[in-house]
Design a protein around this motif. Structure first.
Motif: not given
Length: 233
Positions: A22, A25, A28, A100, A133, A209
């Motif tokens: 990641t 993020y 998420f 995500d 999203s 998203h």
């Protein structure tokens, strides 16, 4: 947050190591982590690699209850982050999830069932469902809304469960690439002629998203062409 220390002999199932890479993020990552922690297959160690996030990712991770390992490193890219997670892992099987996105609760259970049913296979893939999203703005929803609810076969690291011995045959992720990482690795996997199956089940939920790498880094698609040419050569 504790360092996962499962004993697969006690649990009675082979240990699966899951790596989530990641960067920025924080909004998420909780959903992704929880979707792994809530897997019905219980012999799981989760390793989250924070690749130099500058948002609230570190604080969010610290607030998630559950048993998982979190490793922070300077920003080096998704390939390096996944490789770092692999180095920290101990499982006989490996799986990867983007920060995500999420898995359905029976993802690992159904894939391990496939391994038991066909002991000679190396890797199990599945299908993915794309979803918009709720925070996606109207303009972006008009551009990508046609993908909402679309189900696709997804023979990529996000859905796969692979034996570590088979993964080692293919090798680790190329740390010099950005958006071409998965394509390049998958090409090497095909070269190794691994025995694979793809479940009809939808086990991976891909979030759209507006900040997805495929959207915001479209100008880097030449990298994929370079990878494709390398594969063809």
């Amino acid at each position: 947050m504790n360092n996962a220390d499962h004993d697969p002999d006690v649990i009675g199932e082979p240990l699966v190591s899951v790596v989530i890479a990641t960067r920025n993020y924080g909004r998420f990552i909780s959903e992704s982590v929880i979707s792994v922690l809530e897997q019905t297959y219980r012999a799981v160690e989760l390793i989250v690699v924070d690749d130099g996030s500058t948002d609230d990712t570190r604080d969010v991770l610290a607030g998630i209850p559950g048993d998982f390992t979190c490793h922070h490193q300077p920003h080096r890219g998704i390939g390096a982050a996944r490789n770092a997670g692999i180095s920290l892992s101990r499982g006989r099987f490996l799986a990867f999830l983007d920060a995500d996105d999420t898995w359905v609760p029976r993802k690992l259970e159904l894939q391990m069932k496939a391994f038991r049913a066909q002991p000679g296979i190396d890797v199990v893939h599945a299908h993915a469902i794309h979803f918009c999203s709720p925070a996606l703005d109207a303009a972006r929803r008009r551009r990508v809304g046609h993908l909402d609810g679309k189900i696709t076969e997804s023979p990529l690291p996000h859905t796969m469960l692979i034996r570590r011995t088979a993964f080692d045959r293919v090798g680790r992720f190329d740390e010099t690439l950005t958006i071409g990482v998965d394509m390049e690795w998958y090409a090497r996997m095909c070269d190794e002629n691994l025995k694979s199956v793809t479940l009809e089940n939808v086990l991976y939920q891909r979030r759209i998203h507006g900040a997805n790498a495929n959207l915001v880094r479209a100008h880097e698609q030449s990298e994929r062409l370079t990878v494709l040419k390398k594969v063809l050569d």
